[in-house]
Scaffold this active site. Structure first.
Site, PDB file in Angstrom:
ATOM      1  N   LYS A  90       4.776 -10.105   9.390  1.00  0.00           N
ATOM      2  CA  LYS A  90       4.141  -9.140  10.291  1.00  0.00           C
ATOM      3  C   LYS A  90       2.619  -9.221  10.198  1.00  0.00           C
ATOM      4  O   LYS A  90       1.918  -9.071  11.178  1.00  0.00           O
ATOM      5  CB  LYS A  90       4.616  -7.736   9.980  1.00  0.00           C
ATOM      6  CG  LYS A  90       4.022  -6.721  10.904  1.00  0.00           C
ATOM      7  CD  LYS A  90       4.586  -5.360  10.628  1.00  0.00           C
ATOM      8  CE  LYS A  90       3.687  -4.318  11.217  1.00  0.00           C
ATOM      9  NZ  LYS A  90       2.369  -4.298  10.567  1.00  0.00           N
ATOM     10  N   ARG A  96       2.456   2.908   9.624  1.00  0.00           N
ATOM     11  CA  ARG A  96       1.735   3.710  10.623  1.00  0.00           C
ATOM     12  C   ARG A  96       2.659   4.238  11.724  1.00  0.00           C
ATOM     13  O   ARG A  96       2.243   5.100  12.496  1.00  0.00           O
ATOM     14  CB  ARG A  96       0.611   2.885  11.254  1.00  0.00           C
ATOM     15  CG  ARG A  96      -0.532   2.612  10.283  1.00  0.00           C
ATOM     16  CD  ARG A  96      -1.707   1.970  10.977  1.00  0.00           C
ATOM     17  NE  ARG A  96      -2.836   1.811  10.075  1.00  0.00           N
ATOM     18  CZ  ARG A  96      -3.011   0.789   9.243  1.00  0.00           C
ATOM     19  NH1 ARG A  96      -2.126  -0.180   9.209  1.00  0.00           N
ATOM     20  NH2 ARG A  96      -4.066   0.728   8.444  1.00  0.00           N
ATOM     21  N   GLY A 101       4.801 -10.301   4.104  1.00  0.00           N
ATOM     22  CA  GLY A 101       5.543 -10.200   5.359  1.00  0.00           C
ATOM     23  C   GLY A 101       4.844 -10.967   6.477  1.00  0.00           C
ATOM     24  O   GLY A 101       3.624 -10.932   6.593  1.00  0.00           O
ATOM     25  N   MET A 128       0.843  -1.201   0.000  1.00  0.00           N
ATOM     26  CA  MET A 128       0.000   0.000   0.000  1.00  0.00           C
ATOM     27  C   MET A 128       0.879   1.252   0.000  1.00  0.00           C
ATOM     28  O   MET A 128       0.407   2.351   0.316  1.00  0.00           O
ATOM     29  CB  MET A 128      -0.941   0.006   1.217  1.00  0.00           C
ATOM     30  CG  MET A 128      -1.943  -1.148   1.156  1.00  0.00           C
ATOM     31  SD  MET A 128      -3.457  -0.814   2.046  1.00  0.00           S
ATOM     32  CE  MET A 128      -2.819  -0.586   3.692  1.00  0.00           C
ATOM     33  N   GLY A 129       2.148   1.086  -0.348  1.00  0.00           N
ATOM     34  CA  GLY A 129       3.042   2.241  -0.406  1.00  0.00           C
ATOM     35  C   GLY A 129       3.502   2.685   0.968  1.00  0.00           C
ATOM     36  O   GLY A 129       3.407   1.926   1.929  1.00  0.00           O
ATOM     37  N   ALA A 130       4.000   3.945   1.060  1.00  0.00           N
ATOM     38  CA  ALA A 130       4.675   4.437   2.265  1.00  0.00           C
ATOM     39  C   ALA A 130       5.760   3.406   2.622  1.00  0.00           C
ATOM     40  O   ALA A 130       5.814   2.891   3.741  1.00  0.00           O
ATOM     41  CB  ALA A 130       3.699   4.656   3.417  1.00  0.00           C
ATOM     42  N   GLN A 137     -10.328  -2.196   2.412  1.00  0.00           N
ATOM     43  CA  GLN A 137      -9.880  -2.904   3.606  1.00  0.00           C
ATOM     44  C   GLN A 137      -9.763  -2.004   4.833  1.00  0.00           C
ATOM     45  O   GLN A 137      -9.333  -2.449   5.891  1.00  0.00           O
ATOM     46  CB  GLN A 137      -8.551  -3.628   3.343  1.00  0.00           C
ATOM     47  CG  GLN A 137      -7.340  -2.724   3.207  1.00  0.00           C
ATOM     48  CD  GLN A 137      -6.117  -3.506   2.775  1.00  0.00           C
ATOM     49  OE1 GLN A 137      -6.039  -3.986   1.664  1.00  0.00           O
ATOM     50  NE2 GLN A 137      -5.142  -3.654   3.672  1.00  0.00           N
ATOM     51  N   GLY A 149      10.901  -2.899   5.532  1.00  0.00           N
ATOM     52  CA  GLY A 149      10.150  -4.168   5.517  1.00  0.00           C
ATOM     53  C   GLY A 149       9.716  -4.505   4.096  1.00  0.00           C
ATOM     54  O   GLY A 149       9.913  -5.629   3.612  1.00  0.00           O
ATOM     55  N   HIS A 150       9.171  -3.507   3.392  1.00  0.00           N
ATOM     56  CA  HIS A 150       8.791  -3.714   1.991  1.00  0.00           C
ATOM     57  C   HIS A 150      10.042  -3.994   1.145  1.00  0.00           C
ATOM     58  O   HIS A 150      10.042  -4.890   0.303  1.00  0.00           O
ATOM     59  CB  HIS A 150       8.106  -2.466   1.426  1.00  0.00           C
ATOM     60  CG  HIS A 150       6.851  -2.056   2.145  1.00  0.00           C
ATOM     61  ND1 HIS A 150       6.794  -0.941   2.943  1.00  0.00           N
ATOM     62  CD2 HIS A 150       5.611  -2.614   2.178  1.00  0.00           C
ATOM     63  CE1 HIS A 150       5.567  -0.807   3.426  1.00  0.00           C
ATOM     64  NE2 HIS A 150       4.830  -1.814   2.994  1.00  0.00           N
TER      65      HIS A 150
HETATM   66  P1  AMP Z   1       1.412  -2.958   3.441  1.00  0.00           P
HETATM   67  O1  AMP Z   1       2.009  -1.918   2.545  1.00  0.00           O
HETATM   68  O2  AMP Z   1       1.374  -2.578   4.889  1.00  0.00           O
HETATM   69  O3  AMP Z   1       0.114  -3.488   2.916  1.00  0.00           O
HETATM   70  O4  AMP Z   1       2.405  -4.180   3.396  1.00  0.00           O
HETATM   71  C1  AMP Z   1       2.809  -4.753   2.177  1.00  0.00           C
HETATM   72  C2  AMP Z   1       3.578  -6.012   2.473  1.00  0.00           C
HETATM   73  O5  AMP Z   1       4.731  -5.686   3.241  1.00  0.00           O
HETATM   74  C3  AMP Z   1       2.751  -7.010   3.297  1.00  0.00           C
HETATM   75  O6  AMP Z   1       3.025  -8.314   2.830  1.00  0.00           O
HETATM   76  C4  AMP Z   1       3.291  -6.796   4.684  1.00  0.00           C
HETATM   77  O7  AMP Z   1       3.161  -7.931   5.509  1.00  0.00           O
HETATM   78  C5  AMP Z   1       4.753  -6.490   4.388  1.00  0.00           C
HETATM   79  N1  AMP Z   1       5.359  -5.798   5.524  1.00  0.00           N
HETATM   80  C6  AMP Z   1       4.876  -4.716   6.185  1.00  0.00           C
HETATM   81  N2  AMP Z   1       5.670  -4.408   7.226  1.00  0.00           N
HETATM   82  C7  AMP Z   1       6.676  -5.313   7.228  1.00  0.00           C
HETATM   83  C8  AMP Z   1       7.813  -5.534   8.055  1.00  0.00           C
HETATM   84  N3  AMP Z   1       8.086  -4.756   9.104  1.00  0.00           N
HETATM   85  N4  AMP Z   1       8.624  -6.579   7.763  1.00  0.00           N
HETATM   86  C9  AMP Z   1       8.362  -7.384   6.702  1.00  0.00           C
HETATM   87  N5  AMP Z   1       7.304  -7.228   5.873  1.00  0.00           N
HETATM   88  C10 AMP Z   1       6.473  -6.205   6.130  1.00  0.00           C
END
Ligand code: AMP
Length: 279
Positions: free
Chosen positions: A146, A184, A144, A27-29, A58, A33-34
């Site tokens: 997480k 966040r 991830g 979802m960017g930002a 969502q 981790g990404h």
């Molecule tokens: P999001 O942008 O939050 O939807 O996350 C996109 C992907 O990055 C999802 O598969 C998350 O689980 C993964 N992700 C987010 N935070 C982390 C993190 N701290 N470590 C590893 N993967 C992450």
């Protein structure tokens, strides 16, 4: 790096791209981790596709959706630095035209924990991920740990809908102080951030307790809950479950995972760790 705005653009770019195709939906930002997901995909796939789409479906709170950070230029720079070949950046109307009416819903797994506290959340996740996997048709998709329940939901739909994608779960990337990276986290004040460290501490405690005592999953869950509330967090859940069934079990096993969702100063954070592994 190719920027694609529609599924047709994605198909066009992918017809001339070599396999295996690795896909990282986001979802960017973007944070490290990404980036770690881009790096694993880059290391084993000939083509790496990322998507950046803040999926309104969502979000159960309009204010959370509105406050979600959207630093697109910086995100594209991170994608470029980490070797992403194609970035799919659809807009809301492209993904959900006014006559859009299909919902993917995975049943019980989508209704417990995050699903119970954020009604409709996993229908939104399952619907968008089904659309993204259908548009990109990757060989491998990376997620991830997480968001462990999210991965379980995606594995379910991938299997139930015969999508045939290999789903990989990669370890959570943390800051030096142990806090799991999250888009966040930027909303945490300095004080709230310090308070949020109760989450990784409670997980560490759960792991130590499970290793050194014969405590049951229920006892470990209770201790985590007490620690978190004593630190001033508003706890949605702090629980030890079996990672395959997402059910409670009588004893700690290699598949036992501790999962936490808690709010600090208005910011809701989630985290988890396996009790008999180092992540
Ligand atoms: P999001 O942008 O939050 O939807 O996350 C996109 C992907 O990055 C999802 O598969 C998350 O689980 C993964 N992700 C987010 N935070 C982390 C993190 N701290 N470590 C590893 N993967 C992450």
């Amino acid at each position: 790096m190719i920027l694609a705005h529609t599924s047709v653009d994605v198909h066009r770019a992918l017809t001339v791209s070599p396999h295996p195709i690795g896909f990282v939906p986001t979802m960017g930002a973007l944070h490290d981790g990404h980036a770690s997901l881009f790096d694993v995909a880059r290391a084993s796939c000939a083509t790496v596709v990322a998507s950046i789409f803040v999926n309104a479906l969502q979000f159960d709170q309009q204010s959370d959706l509105e406050r979600y950070p959207r630093p697109l230029e910086r995100d594209l720079e991170i994608c470029r630095e980490h070797g992403v070949d194609i970035v799919y950046v659809p807009d809301h109307e492209t993904m959900y035209p006014s006559d859009f009416s299909t919902v993917v819903s995975v049943g019980r797994l989508g209704r417990i924990l995050e699903g119970a506290h954020r009604p409709g959340h996993f229908d939104g996740v399952a619907t968008v991920v089904t659309k993204l996997l259908s548009a990109v048709r990757p060989d491998v998709a990376y997620f991830g740990q997480k968001d462990l329940q999210q991965v379980a939901v995606i594995e379910r739909l991938n299997s139930d809908l015969d999508l045939g994608v290999e789903i990989r779960t990669e370890p959570t990337v943390r800051d030096d102080d142990g806090l799991a990276l999250s888009s966040r986290n930027v909303r945490l004040s300095e004080t709230a951030r310090r308070q949020a460290l109760a989450i990784p501490r409670a997980l560490e405690f759960a792991r130590d307790t499970a290793r050194s005592t014969g405590s049951s999953p229920t006892e470990v869950s209770r201790s985590m809950y007490e620690q978190l509330t004593a630190s001033g967090l508003k706890v949605d859940y702090a629980i030890v479950l079996d990672a395959d069934s997402f059910q409670e079990s009588d004893s700690i096993t290699d598949r036992s995972v501790a999962l936490i969702a808690a709010t600090v100063d208005g910011v809701r954070l989630i985290d988890n760790c396996f009790l008999r592994a180092d992540h």
